[in-house]
Design an enzyme around this catalytic site. Structure first.
Site, short mmCIF file in Angstrom:
data_model
loop_
_atom_site.label_atom_id
_atom_site.label_comp_id
_atom_site.label_asym_id
_atom_site.label_seq_id
_atom_site.Cartn_x
_atom_site.Cartn_y
_atom_site.Cartn_z
N CYS A 90 -5.74 23.88 9.80
CA CYS A 90 -5.14 22.49 11.35
C CYS A 90 -6.09 23.73 11.64
O CYS A 90 -6.31 24.98 12.11
CB CYS A 90 -3.74 23.35 11.51
SG CYS A 90 -3.15 22.83 13.21
N CYS A 93 -3.84 26.43 14.69
CA CYS A 93 -3.26 27.73 13.75
C CYS A 93 -4.19 28.18 12.27
O CYS A 93 -3.46 28.74 12.33
CB CYS A 93 -2.23 27.39 13.66
SG CYS A 93 -1.44 26.05 12.38
N CYS A 162 -3.54 9.44 7.87
CA CYS A 162 -4.62 8.82 8.29
C CYS A 162 -4.76 9.77 9.15
O CYS A 162 -3.56 10.46 10.40
CB CYS A 162 -4.60 7.77 8.28
SG CYS A 162 -5.50 7.15 9.03
#
Length: 178
Positions: A90, A93, A162
């Protein structure tokens, strides 16, 4: 009757989401970790930041996609035609989300995966925006919008995650020295 049931379920979902948001604690209050708790995290530590804090650490494009549920144009992202070995994390984070081993070319213009790195890495929610019913994929740790999951993927799961490239960062697998 079915409309009443749908509205009841929507209210229940909103209430459940509200309770879960109210009960999280902030990670790394000193702000020194770019990606707090990345390695070996048991997902019990939520990353909670104000809107202004997210704006300070993300580019405007990253903010639009991850915090406002935007979508990057197809075939424009860094990772849609990317073939290195490693882990997709991510961008907000550092939570490990997808392995390159689960990546495949779906022809859609976005990076596609048939499974997350762990069921605890992501969370999903019903998305009814733009007159469609889809399943939104979010980072479990910081609630960043990542993309959507569809039931038209390859074996073994039959799923296609996706994901917006701009919501991801990449950690390359170290190559063995010969």
């Amino acid at each position: 009757m079915s409309r009443l049931f749908t509205l009841s379920m929507l209210l229940f979902f909103i209430l459940a989401l509200s309770v879960s948001v109210c009960c999280v604690s902030e990670v790394s209050p000193d702000g020194n970790d770019q990606y707090p708790g990345q390695e070996g995290d048991d997902m019990s530590n939520k990353v909670v930041k104000t809107d202004e804090e997210w704006r300070q650490i993300l580019t405007p494009e990253q903010y639009e996609v991850t915090r406002r549920k935007g979508t990057e144009p197809p075939f424009t992202g860094e990772f849609y035609d990317f073939h290195e070995q490693g882990t997709y994390i991510c961008v907000c984070c550092g939570n490990a989300l997808f392995s390159s081993e689960a990546k495949f070319d779906s022809g859609t213009g976005w990076p596609s995966f048939w499974a997350p790195i762990s069921d605890q890495s992501i969370q999903t929610a019903i998305d009814t925006s733009y007159g469609m019913v889809r399943t939104e994929v979010m980072c479990q740790r910081c609630d960043a919008h990542l993309g959507h999951v569809f039931e038209d993927g390859p074996a073994p799961t039959g799923l296609r995650y996706c994901i917006n490239s701009i919501a991801l960062d990449f950690i390359e697998t170290e190559k063995e020295q010969e």
